[in-house]
Design an enzyme around this catalytic site. Structure first.
Site, PDB file in Angstrom:
ATOM      1  N   LYS A  22     -29.823  24.724 -12.465  1.00 47.68           N
ATOM      2  CA  LYS A  22     -31.126  25.000 -11.825  1.00 47.68           C
ATOM      3  C   LYS A  22     -31.639  23.751 -11.126  1.00 47.68           C
ATOM      4  O   LYS A  22     -32.076  23.811  -9.968  1.00 47.68           O
ATOM      5  CB  LYS A  22     -32.141  25.427 -12.890  1.00 47.68           C
ATOM      6  CG  LYS A  22     -33.589  25.441 -12.419  1.00 47.68           C
ATOM      7  CD  LYS A  22     -34.558  25.884 -13.474  1.00 47.68           C
ATOM      8  CE  LYS A  22     -35.005  24.801 -14.380  1.00 47.68           C
ATOM      9  NZ  LYS A  22     -36.065  23.906 -13.854  1.00 47.68           N
ATOM     10  N   ASN A  23     -31.556  22.601 -11.789  1.00 45.86           N
ATOM     11  CA  ASN A  23     -32.184  21.394 -11.246  1.00 45.86           C
ATOM     12  C   ASN A  23     -31.339  20.690 -10.188  1.00 45.86           C
ATOM     13  O   ASN A  23     -31.766  19.686  -9.624  1.00 45.86           O
ATOM     14  CB  ASN A  23     -32.561  20.437 -12.387  1.00 45.86           C
ATOM     15  CG  ASN A  23     -33.703  21.004 -13.211  1.00 45.86           C
ATOM     16  OD1 ASN A  23     -34.328  21.993 -12.820  1.00 45.86           O
ATOM     17  ND2 ASN A  23     -33.952  20.414 -14.366  1.00 45.86           N
ATOM     18  N   ARG A  91     -43.398  23.670  -9.548  1.00 53.45           N
ATOM     19  CA  ARG A  91     -43.608  22.278  -9.141  1.00 53.45           C
ATOM     20  C   ARG A  91     -42.524  21.789  -8.190  1.00 53.45           C
ATOM     21  O   ARG A  91     -42.776  20.974  -7.319  1.00 53.45           O
ATOM     22  CB  ARG A  91     -43.578  21.372 -10.368  1.00 53.45           C
ATOM     23  CG  ARG A  91     -44.759  21.436 -11.249  1.00 53.45           C
ATOM     24  CD  ARG A  91     -44.631  20.344 -12.252  1.00 53.45           C
ATOM     25  NE  ARG A  91     -44.160  19.139 -11.617  1.00 53.45           N
ATOM     26  CZ  ARG A  91     -44.907  18.337 -10.875  1.00 53.45           C
ATOM     27  NH1 ARG A  91     -46.140  18.658 -10.620  1.00 53.45           N
ATOM     28  NH2 ARG A  91     -44.396  17.245 -10.353  1.00 53.45           N
ATOM     29  N   CYS A 115     -48.846  21.184 -15.320  1.00 51.91           N
ATOM     30  CA  CYS A 115     -48.072  22.241 -15.988  1.00 51.91           C
ATOM     31  C   CYS A 115     -48.149  21.945 -17.482  1.00 51.91           C
ATOM     32  O   CYS A 115     -48.728  20.954 -17.905  1.00 51.91           O
ATOM     33  CB  CYS A 115     -46.645  22.261 -15.482  1.00 51.91           C
ATOM     34  SG  CYS A 115     -45.690  20.920 -16.153  1.00 51.91           S
ATOM     35  N   ARG A 120     -48.055  15.456 -14.390  1.00 53.69           N
ATOM     36  CA  ARG A 120     -46.947  15.406 -13.419  1.00 53.69           C
ATOM     37  C   ARG A 120     -47.428  15.098 -12.000  1.00 53.69           C
ATOM     38  O   ARG A 120     -47.388  15.915 -11.090  1.00 53.69           O
ATOM     39  CB  ARG A 120     -46.169  16.708 -13.485  1.00 53.69           C
ATOM     40  CG  ARG A 120     -45.658  16.932 -14.901  1.00 53.69           C
ATOM     41  CD  ARG A 120     -44.739  18.068 -15.069  1.00 53.69           C
ATOM     42  NE  ARG A 120     -43.450  17.817 -14.445  1.00 53.69           N
ATOM     43  CZ  ARG A 120     -42.530  18.773 -14.376  1.00 53.69           C
ATOM     44  NH1 ARG A 120     -42.786  19.958 -14.843  1.00 53.69           N
ATOM     45  NH2 ARG A 120     -41.372  18.538 -13.792  1.00 53.69           N
ATOM     46  N   ASP A 304     -35.045  17.250 -21.315  1.00 54.44           N
ATOM     47  CA  ASP A 304     -34.918  18.718 -21.242  1.00 54.44           C
ATOM     48  C   ASP A 304     -34.138  19.297 -22.410  1.00 54.44           C
ATOM     49  O   ASP A 304     -34.014  20.523 -22.515  1.00 54.44           O
ATOM     50  CB  ASP A 304     -34.240  19.132 -19.928  1.00 54.44           C
ATOM     51  CG  ASP A 304     -35.145  18.864 -18.743  1.00 54.44           C
ATOM     52  OD1 ASP A 304     -34.649  18.920 -17.599  1.00 54.44           O
ATOM     53  OD2 ASP A 304     -36.326  18.565 -18.953  1.00 54.44           O
ATOM     54  N   ILE A 326     -40.681  10.540 -21.697  1.00 52.09           N
ATOM     55  CA  ILE A 326     -40.760  10.903 -20.275  1.00 52.09           C
ATOM     56  C   ILE A 326     -42.055  11.630 -19.940  1.00 52.09           C
ATOM     57  O   ILE A 326     -42.724  11.296 -18.960  1.00 52.09           O
ATOM     58  CB  ILE A 326     -39.546  11.785 -19.858  1.00 52.09           C
ATOM     59  CG1 ILE A 326     -38.230  11.112 -20.241  1.00 52.09           C
ATOM     60  CG2 ILE A 326     -39.611  12.134 -18.376  1.00 52.09           C
ATOM     61  CD1 ILE A 326     -37.897   9.874 -19.466  1.00 52.09           C
ATOM     62  N   ARG A 396     -37.043  31.525 -16.222  1.00 54.89           N
ATOM     63  CA  ARG A 396     -37.096  30.524 -15.145  1.00 54.89           C
ATOM     64  C   ARG A 396     -35.819  29.689 -15.117  1.00 54.89           C
ATOM     65  O   ARG A 396     -35.419  29.197 -14.073  1.00 54.89           O
ATOM     66  CB  ARG A 396     -38.286  29.584 -15.352  1.00 54.89           C
ATOM     67  CG  ARG A 396     -39.619  30.293 -15.346  1.00 54.89           C
ATOM     68  CD  ARG A 396     -40.741  29.318 -15.260  1.00 54.89           C
ATOM     69  NE  ARG A 396     -40.629  28.516 -14.031  1.00 54.89           N
ATOM     70  CZ  ARG A 396     -41.667  27.899 -13.477  1.00 54.89           C
ATOM     71  NH1 ARG A 396     -42.851  27.966 -14.035  1.00 54.89           N
ATOM     72  NH2 ARG A 396     -41.518  27.196 -12.373  1.00 54.89           N
TER      73      ARG A 396
HETATM   74  C1  EPZ Z   1     -37.243  16.841 -13.017  1.00 54.96           C
HETATM   75  O1  EPZ Z   1     -38.655  16.945 -12.932  1.00 54.96           O
HETATM   76  C2  EPZ Z   1     -36.757  18.143 -13.640  1.00 54.96           C
HETATM   77  N1  EPZ Z   1     -37.120  19.258 -12.781  1.00 54.96           N
HETATM   78  C3  EPZ Z   1     -37.388  18.317 -15.024  1.00 54.96           C
HETATM   79  O2  EPZ Z   1     -36.835  19.512 -15.596  1.00 54.96           O
HETATM   80  C4  EPZ Z   1     -36.986  17.127 -15.885  1.00 54.96           C
HETATM   81  O3  EPZ Z   1     -37.612  17.242 -17.152  1.00 54.96           O
HETATM   82  C5  EPZ Z   1     -37.426  15.823 -15.200  1.00 54.96           C
HETATM   83  O4  EPZ Z   1     -36.866  15.755 -13.874  1.00 54.96           O
HETATM   84  C6  EPZ Z   1     -36.978  14.591 -15.967  1.00 54.96           C
HETATM   85  O5  EPZ Z   1     -35.589  14.597 -16.095  1.00 54.96           O
HETATM   86  C7  EPZ Z   1     -36.347  19.519 -11.688  1.00 54.96           C
HETATM   87  O6  EPZ Z   1     -35.379  18.824 -11.414  1.00 54.96           O
HETATM   88  C8  EPZ Z   1     -36.748  20.702 -10.855  1.00 54.96           C
HETATM   89  P1  EPZ Z   1     -39.682  13.087 -12.846  1.00 54.96           P
HETATM   90  P2  EPZ Z   1     -39.498  15.837 -12.081  1.00 54.96           P
HETATM   91  O7  EPZ Z   1     -40.290  12.883 -11.512  1.00 54.96           O
HETATM   92  O8  EPZ Z   1     -38.707  15.399 -10.918  1.00 54.96           O
HETATM   93  C9  EPZ Z   1     -43.694  10.775 -13.708  1.00 54.96           C
HETATM   94  C10 EPZ Z   1     -36.884  21.617 -16.638  1.00 54.96           C
HETATM   95  O9  EPZ Z   1     -37.204  21.972 -17.780  1.00 54.96           O
HETATM   96  N2  EPZ Z   1     -43.949  10.844 -12.259  1.00 54.96           N
HETATM   97  O10 EPZ Z   1     -38.344  12.484 -13.137  1.00 54.96           O
HETATM   98  O11 EPZ Z   1     -40.848  16.382 -11.859  1.00 54.96           O
HETATM   99  C11 EPZ Z   1     -43.743  12.140 -14.382  1.00 54.96           C
HETATM  100  O12 EPZ Z   1     -45.072  12.493 -14.705  1.00 54.96           O
HETATM  101  C12 EPZ Z   1     -37.730  20.615 -15.884  1.00 54.96           C
HETATM  102  O13 EPZ Z   1     -35.849  22.022 -16.029  1.00 54.96           O
HETATM  103  C13 EPZ Z   1     -45.014  10.122 -11.729  1.00 54.96           C
HETATM  104  O14 EPZ Z   1     -45.748   9.446 -12.449  1.00 54.96           O
HETATM  105  O15 EPZ Z   1     -39.582  14.660 -13.150  1.00 54.96           O
HETATM  106  C14 EPZ Z   1     -42.912  11.915 -15.614  1.00 54.96           C
HETATM  107  O16 EPZ Z   1     -43.696  11.295 -16.610  1.00 54.96           O
HETATM  108  C15 EPZ Z   1     -38.966  20.193 -16.670  1.00 54.96           C
HETATM  109  N3  EPZ Z   1     -45.244  10.190 -10.393  1.00 54.96           N
HETATM  110  C16 EPZ Z   1     -41.837  10.929 -15.141  1.00 54.96           C
HETATM  111  O17 EPZ Z   1     -42.349  10.350 -13.930  1.00 54.96           O
HETATM  112  C17 EPZ Z   1     -44.460  10.916  -9.548  1.00 54.96           C
HETATM  113  O18 EPZ Z   1     -44.705  10.918  -8.326  1.00 54.96           O
HETATM  114  C18 EPZ Z   1     -40.497  11.559 -14.814  1.00 54.96           C
HETATM  115  O19 EPZ Z   1     -40.747  12.653 -13.960  1.00 54.96           O
HETATM  116  C19 EPZ Z   1     -43.381  11.645 -10.104  1.00 54.96           C
HETATM  117  C20 EPZ Z   1     -43.139  11.585 -11.460  1.00 54.96           C
END
Ligand code: EPZ
Length: 418
Positions: A22-23, A91, A115, A120, A304, A326, A396
């Protein structure tokens, strides 16, 4: 509303073919915005989230057709506005930002909203676009970005690792004038998959999978055929299911290298794990032994898989310390596991789990994708019937979950829950 009734107690035994990730599929689908030439993606799982993304791309004017797990996109975008009513549902919609800016020089993308697992923010996405020369304003709940003369290559240093911000920056940089250096990027396999597909479309990217990616901008991208990698999180979920039900599962079409951190801790907790190039076999050896985990960006233990691992620790021999680093609110599964008789204490980002001999049947509620599957895993260990409501969360991220688990001895069926 759909629920799931699970009669647990059986050891899971058999083979499961792992679906496309998915990701990986979600950012790859956004590449349909980056060229009007046909992009044919294979192994795209049919999930609520991928269907939502296909709908968003159609909203942008892309011609999207799906034949089984093959999605073909052509024509590019005719409008550059991603509205709140679409973005708030998922998202990952924010991943249209980089492609729209790179190809059309403008994008108006709704802020995704929070969410279940945290606020996020998207500040890292916005700053990356600005580093490439875009003018970005946040107004009326929207990211309003313009690059009338096109984007120009630059050096982006991410203060923290972000999967999505890395993906938006990468997609934007491939059509920017000149070269870009992306530093402290995410190293998840899904990033390499996105870079490899872009290179198949004519991009010039090196370094994917390391913490620094170099991009040489090109004028345009061309047609390509590409196959999405398998879903390491789905595979990890089933690996944990085997270990906690006393089972023996062979997962097919998955590269073990994408799950090293999990496989190491499964061995530590007593399971026998054997690997070939594209299969992983997990055989339980009695009750799991408690082990500690700390979530971390790849190649660390995946956030995850945290909820799924916690479900296993609820019936493990001993106590486990689970540290979620995370996301700030990724313990939504705890109150539901407590209803099933688990012994868990949460202090901030740390959960202390004391293993019980067995959990007990209880009606529970899914809150987010991975929390809901952790409740399924817990229910699979419980003699007697458990009911899980709001399982649209499951749909999802897991395709044909009941079929895959049912073929391995699980007894689960969909029911209507008030
Ligand atoms: C991706 O989300 C995945 N989703 C998530 O999977 C996964 O948990 C996450 O990466 C971490 O591996 C998809 O790929 C569609 P991040 P993403 O940006 O990109 C902070 C699932 O269950 N952050 O790596 O949104 C954020 O709040 C989902 O399949 C900022 O502060 O995650 C978090 O604390 C859930 N500012 C950390 O970084 C930003 O602009 C990591 O988030 C962006 C992120």
């Amino acid at each position: 509303m759909d629920g799931l009734e699970i009669k647990g107690g059986a050891a899971l035994r058999g083979d499961i073919v792992i679906s496309g990730a998915k990701n990986a599929a979600l950012p790859l689908l956004c590449l349909g915005l980056m060229s009007s030439a046909p992009l044919v993606l294979g192994n795209v799982p049919e999930l609520a989230d991928t269907i939502l993304m296909e709908g968003l791309l159609r909203h942008h004017g892309v011609e999207v057709t799906r034949d089984g797990e093959t999605v073909t996109m052509r024509g590019g975008a005719t409008n550059y506005d991603a509205p709140y009513e679409l973005v708030r549902k998922m998202r990952a919609s924010v991943l249209v930002l980089g492609p729209l800016l790179a190809r059309y020089g403008e994008a108006r993308v709704s802020l995704p909203g929070g969410c279940a697992i945290g606020t996020r923010p998207v500040d890292l996405h916005v700053r990356a676009m600005q580093e490439l020369g875009a003018v970005v304003e946040l107004a009326d709940g929207y990211i309003q970005a313009r690059a009338p003369g096109g984007l120009s290559g630059g050096r982006i240093v991410f203060p923290t690792v972000s999967v999505g911000a890395t993906e938006n920056a990468l997609m934007a940089a491939v059509l920017a004038r000149g070269s870009s250096e992306l530093v402290n990027v995410a190293r998840e396999p899904e990033i390499a998959d996105l870079a490899n597909c872009l290179n198949a479309m004519g991009a010039k990217i090196i370094g994917q999978g390391t913490d620094t990616i170099m991009v040489e901008g090109v004028e345009a991208l061309h047609a390509a055929n590409y196959t999405v990698i398998s879903d390491r999180i789905e595979a990890g979920t089933f690996a944990i299911a085997a270990a906690m039900t006393g089972g023996d599962l062979t997962l097919k079409g998955i590269r073990a290298r994408t799950l090293d951190a999990l496989l190491m801790v499964l061995r530590e907790s007593g399971a026998t794990v054997t690997e070939t190039d594209d299969t992983i076999r997990v055989v339980a050896n009695g009750r799991p032994i408690a082990a500690d985990i700390t979530t971390d960006p790849f190649p660390g233990f995946p956030t995850d898989l945290q909820a799924q691992f916690m479900a296993m620790m609820c019936i493990a021999d001993g106590s486990s310390r689970i540290s979620e680093t995370i996301f700030e609110n990724r313990f939504m599964h705890v109150p539901e596991l407590l209803r099933m008789g688990a012994d868990i204490r949460v202090h901030g980002g740390i959960a202390m789990v004391r293993g019980r001999d067995a959990l007990t049947p209880a009606p529970v509620m899914a809150t987010d994708l991975r929390a809901s599957v952790s409740l399924v895993l817990a229910a699979l260990t419980i003699e007697g019937k458990s009911q899980i409501s709001r399982i649209y969360h499951l749909d999802r991220g897991y395709s044909r979950l009941e079929e895959k688990l049912g073929n391995c001895g699980a007894k689960l069926r969909r029911i209507k829950v008030a």
